[in-house]
Write a protein that holds these residues in place. Sequence first.
Motif, PDB file in Angstrom:
ATOM      1  N   ALA A 249      -1.962  58.939  58.346  1.00  0.00           N
ATOM      2  CA  ALA A 249      -0.974  59.868  58.897  1.00  0.00           C
ATOM      3  C   ALA A 249      -0.449  59.377  60.237  1.00  0.00           C
ATOM      4  CB  ALA A 249      -1.588  61.255  59.044  1.00  0.00           C
ATOM      5  N   GLY A 250      -1.350  58.881  61.077  1.00  0.00           N
ATOM      6  CA  GLY A 250      -0.931  58.380  62.382  1.00  0.00           C
ATOM      7  C   GLY A 250      -0.114  57.109  62.294  1.00  0.00           C
ATOM      8  N   ASP A 254       3.952  56.856  62.900  1.00  0.00           N
ATOM      9  CA  ASP A 254       4.553  55.996  63.917  1.00  0.00           C
ATOM     10  C   ASP A 254       5.857  55.368  63.437  1.00  0.00           C
ATOM     11  OD1 ASP A 254       2.928  56.403  66.058  1.00  0.00           O
ATOM     12  OD2 ASP A 254       1.982  54.423  66.042  1.00  0.00           O
ATOM     13  N   ILE A 255       5.995  55.171  62.135  1.00  0.00           N
ATOM     14  CA  ILE A 255       7.266  54.637  61.623  1.00  0.00           C
ATOM     15  C   ILE A 255       8.385  55.611  61.957  1.00  0.00           C
ATOM     16  CG2 ILE A 255       8.571  54.087  59.532  1.00  0.00           C
ATOM     17  CD1 ILE A 255       5.973  53.015  58.334  1.00  0.00           C
ATOM     18  N   ALA A 256       8.173  56.890  61.669  1.00  0.00           N
ATOM     19  CA  ALA A 256       9.182  57.903  61.984  1.00  0.00           C
ATOM     20  C   ALA A 256       9.430  57.978  63.478  1.00  0.00           C
ATOM     21  CB  ALA A 256       8.734  59.258  61.438  1.00  0.00           C
ATOM     22  N   ARG A 257       8.356  57.936  64.256  1.00  0.00           N
ATOM     23  CA  ARG A 257       8.518  58.037  65.704  1.00  0.00           C
ATOM     24  C   ARG A 257       9.263  56.830  66.278  1.00  0.00           C
ATOM     25  NH1 ARG A 257       3.689  60.986  64.738  1.00  0.00           N
ATOM     26  NH2 ARG A 257       2.392  59.133  64.505  1.00  0.00           N
ATOM     27  N   ARG A 258       9.035  55.660  65.715  1.00  0.00           N
ATOM     28  CA  ARG A 258       9.734  54.461  66.198  1.00  0.00           C
ATOM     29  C   ARG A 258      11.202  54.477  65.806  1.00  0.00           C
ATOM     30  NH1 ARG A 258       6.119  50.171  67.791  1.00  0.00           N
ATOM     31  NH2 ARG A 258       3.996  50.988  67.770  1.00  0.00           N
ATOM     32  N   PRO A 274       2.903  47.649  64.762  1.00  0.00           N
ATOM     33  CA  PRO A 274       2.093  46.474  65.121  1.00  0.00           C
ATOM     34  C   PRO A 274       0.615  46.666  64.795  1.00  0.00           C
ATOM     35  CG  PRO A 274       3.584  47.080  66.911  1.00  0.00           C
ATOM     36  CD  PRO A 274       3.624  48.206  65.923  1.00  0.00           C
ATOM     37  N   ALA A 275      -0.059  45.547  64.592  1.00  0.00           N
ATOM     38  CA  ALA A 275      -1.482  45.595  64.241  1.00  0.00           C
ATOM     39  C   ALA A 275      -2.293  46.337  65.297  1.00  0.00           C
ATOM     40  CB  ALA A 275      -2.019  44.181  64.056  1.00  0.00           C
ATOM     41  N   GLY A 276      -1.976  46.121  66.564  1.00  0.00           N
ATOM     42  CA  GLY A 276      -2.720  46.788  67.631  1.00  0.00           C
ATOM     43  C   GLY A 276      -2.591  48.295  67.568  1.00  0.00           C
ATOM     44  N   ALA A 277      -1.387  48.768  67.233  1.00  0.00           N
ATOM     45  CA  ALA A 277      -1.170  50.206  67.115  1.00  0.00           C
ATOM     46  C   ALA A 277      -1.940  50.781  65.928  1.00  0.00           C
ATOM     47  CB  ALA A 277       0.324  50.499  66.975  1.00  0.00           C
ATOM     48  N   LYS A 278      -2.020  50.007  64.850  1.00  0.00           N
ATOM     49  CA  LYS A 278      -2.794  50.456  63.693  1.00  0.00           C
ATOM     50  C   LYS A 278      -4.273  50.596  64.050  1.00  0.00           C
ATOM     51  CE  LYS A 278       0.314  48.336  60.324  1.00  0.00           C
ATOM     52  NZ  LYS A 278       0.498  47.229  59.372  1.00  0.00           N
ATOM     53  N   LEU A 279      -4.803  49.602  64.767  1.00  0.00           N
ATOM     54  CA  LEU A 279      -6.207  49.675  65.174  1.00  0.00           C
ATOM     55  C   LEU A 279      -6.457  50.865  66.088  1.00  0.00           C
ATOM     56  CD1 LEU A 279      -6.934  45.892  65.819  1.00  0.00           C
ATOM     57  CD2 LEU A 279      -7.781  47.283  63.932  1.00  0.00           C
TER      58      LEU A 279
END
Length: 318
Positions: A249-250, A254-258, A274-279
């Motif tokens: 969900a997060g 983030d796709i919608a928020r970006r 980005p990978a960092g945001a996923k982590l």
Amino acid sequence: MTPARDAIVATAGESIARGSKSFAAASRLFDRATRERTWLLYAWCRACDDLADGQDHGHAMATIADPAERLEAIRERTAAALEGRWVGDPAFDALRIVVAETVMPHGLVRDVVEGFALDAAGWAPATEADLMRYCYHVAGAVGCMMAVVMGIAPTDEERLDRACELGIAFQLANIARDIGEDAAAGRCYLPADWLAEAGIARDAVMADRTALAGLAQRLTGRAGEYEARARLGAAALPFRSAWAVLAAAGIYGDIARRVEALGESAWDTRVTVPAGAKLLWIARAFGQAWGRKRRAPDPSFATPIWSRPRQPKSESFS
């Protein structure tokens, strides 16, 4: 010789890794049985989508000359899988396995196929209610199927509503992100009444990016509403399933928020997380899942924003 389950699971794992890095990352948080069934379900969804759109794991959409024939192929192979027959296509045999191993209502599977039928017919939404109906068929019903995979009873309508809302949130984010790509393929999922209010022609949606950014914001705002409601459903899930769902969900939120943050430039390049945001979301979701049962439910969320079709009781366990 019929392929072993392990081989089909492995192929399904490759499919999700190629088709969606976001979903692949979140799926790793499930326990093994749920993770494998998630991969199997994803493989079927991905194969149907690719067949309908002429894509390769969700990439390089093409104009299809034979949509009716492709839809018939999806229907036939899906029907065979639901009947428990070996299909000979790993993605459709993946569906056969996940249906056999769960109490998956066949009606949910058929509801997803009807989403491909809408696209094959060149359908476009006239109103927001039409858009929600489409989002249900192509994603909300998949959310319900995932809930069943995670152990939610097919008769638990409130929990299925929450799962449906998360699927709809994902689809609204997809639509907002892919407006340019869809337009290039001759598609537009923005409701006709929204377009009319903004003064945008359906066959020239990219001509006025300022107005288009406003409509994209409406989509991402709706996505945020559905995501917030869907998160409450995590309280009913085992810890690892809740962790995976909240991470997804997060990440997908983030796709919608970006898209919203980028405004008129949202379609210059494909929006990714980005990978960092996923982590970071995986770490954040761990804490959210740990405290999921301590959050008081909002009584107003018991009523869905949009009422999904209910499955006939006679089909609940067919």
